[in-house]
Design an enzyme around this catalytic site. Structure first.
Site, mmCIF file in Angstrom:
data_model
loop_
_atom_site.group_PDB
_atom_site.id
_atom_site.type_symbol
_atom_site.label_atom_id
_atom_site.label_comp_id
_atom_site.label_asym_id
_atom_site.label_seq_id
_atom_site.Cartn_x
_atom_site.Cartn_y
_atom_site.Cartn_z
ATOM 1 N N LYS A 173 17.154 -59.895 -66.833
ATOM 2 C CA LYS A 173 17.224 -59.888 -65.377
ATOM 3 C C LYS A 173 18.666 -59.932 -64.876
ATOM 4 C CE LYS A 173 13.023 -59.207 -64.345
ATOM 5 N NZ LYS A 173 12.669 -57.959 -63.645
ATOM 6 N N TYR A 188 14.415 -63.187 -71.440
ATOM 7 C CA TYR A 188 13.955 -62.631 -70.160
ATOM 8 C C TYR A 188 15.059 -62.722 -69.114
ATOM 9 C CZ TYR A 188 11.460 -62.332 -65.705
ATOM 10 O OH TYR A 188 11.068 -61.994 -64.434
#
Length: 336
Positions: free
Chosen positions: A215, A211
């Site tokens: 980002k 994740y």
């Protein structure tokens, strides 16, 4: 972006009270805003604020039922609330787009362009975090990279002409056309991106690493469009919206969710304040183009590792962002 003071790890996790909220927001009458992932959570709260301020707000979500459900809930929750901006409430519209399926993006944009002549702010709020291991988007990309990076990249490319058109309109205030790329607390953990030999971002197994690298990619895209569109009068910024309780944590183990609720007990409205600042605060000018912001609306800086990725090896960096952009171009070009 001009150099910004460093924010401590404690202040990043536990920010001071927001200074720009819906109470400070001027009338948005005549403005058009797209918010992805606005059917719930932070995006929903932001949409509600902008609707009450008189804006035309497009709820972008993966199904008609989610879009229409959010619109109904906003209308119900604001039925007895006065606009407070003197021009009445705005309009709520829907865009059905599945960010896990690149094939849906162009049609969604075409339907939007058939209805609107301007787009003032594009907020890339939607994201998926720590889905079950091995999760893929409809085309076989890692789900987090596909949803959090590839689809927003494609969406922005397709909306570039109307963003530029809006920025050039005589009635558009300077610096008011913006793209907001919602990231995460990149200063925590290891903000990097690893690649396979063919240039595809590697799928990382450790909880949150995959994740976080998606980002990092989001932050790089914010910088890319700042350079690409800055001369056209468009601001592009990345933003950590804050640590709070939202649906984004739905895939976490229950004990981790419980700890999150105890330590970070702010609701999604606070994340909406962060996004409101990024998209609408007059404090941000062309000097902040390409910059990074943090909760609940503060100018900040990217971690060194992320900034190094934006530089070529000749400039003392890693060149990772360039490799990532090449990957994004390869995966999205047939959907333009």
């Amino acid at each position: 972006m001009a150099p910004q003071p460093k924010i401590s790890a404690f202040s990043a996790a536990f920010p001071p009270a927001p200074t720009f909220t819906d109470a400070n927001l001027p009338s948005q009458k005549g403005k058009v805003i797209i918010i992805t992932g606005a059917a719930s959570g932070v995006g929903f709260e932001l949409a509600k604020m902008l609707y009450l301020a008189g804006g035309t707000v497009y709820i972008a979500a993966r199904s008609t039922s989610r879009c229409e459900g959010a619109i109904s809930r906003i209308r119900e929750q604001t039925e007895h609330t006065e606009s407070g901006k003197g021009n009445g409430k705005g309009k709520l519209e829907s865009i059905v787009v599945d960010l896990a399926d690149l094939a849906t993006v162009k049609l969604a944009v075409e339907r939007f362009l058939a209805k609107e002549q301007r787009l003032d702010v594009l907020v890339h709020n939607a994201a998926v975090m720590t889905p079950p291991a091995g999760s893929k988007d409809k085309l076989g990309h890692d789900l987090e990279i596909g949803t959090n990076c590839l689809a927003p990249y494609l969406l922005t490319l397709l909306l570039e002409p109307i963003l530029i058109q809006t920025a050039k309109m005589a009635e558009t205030p300077e610096g008011s056309v913006r793209i907001v790329w919602v990231t995460s607390l990149l200063h925590a953990g290891s903000p990097y991106m690893k690649f396979e030999d063919d240039g595809t971002p590697a799928v990382l197994a450790k909880l949150m690493d995959n994740y976080m690298q998606s980002k990092v990619g989001t932050a790089w895209l914010g910088d890319k469009f700042a350079k690409r569109l800055g001369d056209q009068g468009i601001l592009s910024v990345s933003l950590h919206p804050g640590l709070m309780r939202t649906e984004l944590q739905r895939h976490w183990p229950w004990i981790v969710r419980l700890i999150m609720r105890i330590l970070f007990n702010k609701g999604p409205v606070y994340g909406a304040y962060s996004e409101l600042y990024a998209g609408f605060s007059p404090e941000l000018t062309k000097k902040e183009n390409g910059g990074h912001l943090m909760a609940w609306g503060r100018k900040a800086h990217l971690p060194k590792e992320v900034e190094d990725g934006l530089k070529s090896e000749a400039e003392g960096g890693t060149g990772a962002a360039r490799k990532f952009f090449q990957y994004c171009d390869t995966e999205t070009k047939k959907f333009l």
